[in-house]
Design an enzyme around this catalytic site. Structure first.
Site, PDB file in Angstrom:
ATOM      1  N   ASP A  16       0.854  -1.183   0.000  1.00 49.36           N
ATOM      2  CA  ASP A  16       0.000   0.000   0.000  1.00 49.36           C
ATOM      3  C   ASP A  16       0.895   1.240   0.000  1.00 49.36           C
ATOM      4  O   ASP A  16       1.617   1.487   0.964  1.00 49.36           O
ATOM      5  CB  ASP A  16      -0.874  -0.046   1.250  1.00 49.36           C
ATOM      6  CG  ASP A  16      -1.785   1.151   1.423  1.00 49.36           C
ATOM      7  OD1 ASP A  16      -1.663   2.147   0.679  1.00 49.36           O
ATOM      8  OD2 ASP A  16      -2.630   1.105   2.346  1.00 49.36           O
ATOM      9  N   ASP A  40      -5.614   7.520  -5.794  1.00 44.49           N
ATOM     10  CA  ASP A  40      -5.901   8.932  -5.507  1.00 44.49           C
ATOM     11  C   ASP A  40      -6.758   9.065  -4.248  1.00 44.49           C
ATOM     12  O   ASP A  40      -6.426   9.822  -3.331  1.00 44.49           O
ATOM     13  CB  ASP A  40      -6.603   9.549  -6.720  1.00 44.49           C
ATOM     14  CG  ASP A  40      -6.710  11.065  -6.687  1.00 44.49           C
ATOM     15  OD1 ASP A  40      -5.969  11.712  -5.916  1.00 44.49           O
ATOM     16  OD2 ASP A  40      -7.529  11.592  -7.452  1.00 44.49           O
ATOM     17  N   TYR A 131      -8.269   3.700 -15.397  1.00 43.60           N
ATOM     18  CA  TYR A 131      -7.895   4.300 -16.681  1.00 43.60           C
ATOM     19  C   TYR A 131      -7.583   3.254 -17.740  1.00 43.60           C
ATOM     20  O   TYR A 131      -7.397   3.580 -18.909  1.00 43.60           O
ATOM     21  CB  TYR A 131      -6.726   5.260 -16.514  1.00 43.60           C
ATOM     22  CG  TYR A 131      -7.106   6.601 -15.887  1.00 43.60           C
ATOM     23  CD1 TYR A 131      -8.347   6.835 -15.315  1.00 43.60           C
ATOM     24  CD2 TYR A 131      -6.197   7.640 -15.879  1.00 43.60           C
ATOM     25  CE1 TYR A 131      -8.680   8.059 -14.753  1.00 43.60           C
ATOM     26  CE2 TYR A 131      -6.514   8.876 -15.319  1.00 43.60           C
ATOM     27  CZ  TYR A 131      -7.758   9.069 -14.764  1.00 43.60           C
ATOM     28  OH  TYR A 131      -8.083  10.282 -14.223  1.00 43.60           O
TER      29      TYR A 131
END
Length: 179
Positions: A16, A40, A131
């Site tokens: 992480d 994000d 994405y």
């Protein structure tokens, strides 16, 4: 997995990125800089309000962050002192300059880190989540961009690729191992 290139340690770790103890972590941001999902959202949640406040200030001054560029903020509540936010490209089949734009994310982040005297930095696997950038192609671009920067004189001691999932981890270990 670790390699030394031109005096800098290039590492691949699974985990992480919000837990990274490097001086700086990179955020795979969206152009609004206001947080979102994936990496994000995790960075904004873990880093707290100071990161968002600085992103809002940057957004009001610059109007956001274009694809392939980068901005820097505090690390807020993170272990990392700084966060560099960069906006990766959305995958459109590879025919709309995605590789150049993704490479620019890594180069822009490293340039900004150098300007701020940052010697250690952790990268996520930019653009490989929502994405849709193919992970194997993204790994090639990321490693190529970073090793290209490391080939010239620089001030980096450690650069990490922090892979959240094991698929990316295996891809990066294989490719860094071939260097």
């Amino acid at each position: 997995m670790e390699k030394t290139l031109n005096g800098a340690k290039l590492e691949v770790v699974q985990g992480d990125i919000t837990q990274s103890a490097m001086a700086c972590i990179v955020n795979a941001a969206n152009s609004s800089l206001l947080g979102g999902g994936g990496v994000d959202g995790a960075i904004h949640r873990a880093g707290g309000r100071r990161i968002l406040d600085e992103c809002v200030r940057i957004r009001s001054e610059r109007g956001g962050c274009p694809v392939g560029e980068a901005v820097i903020t505090t690390g807020g509540n993170l272990k990392a002192k700084h966060v560099i936010h960069t906006v990766g490209p959305v995958w459109n089949g590879g025919k709309k300059g995605e590789a150049e734009k993704l490479g620019n994310c890594y180069r822009s982040a490293l340039r900004l880190a150098e300007q701020h005297g940052i010697a250690s930095i952790s990268f996520p696997n930019i653009s490989t989540g929502i994405y849709g950038y193919p992970k194997d192609e993204a790994a090639e671009v990321a490693i190529g961009a970073v090793t290209g920067v490391l080939a010239r004189k620089h001030g980096f001691e450690r650069i990490q690729f922090v892979c959240f999932d094991f698929e990316n981890y295996d891809l990066y270990v294989e490719r860094v191992g071939e260097l």
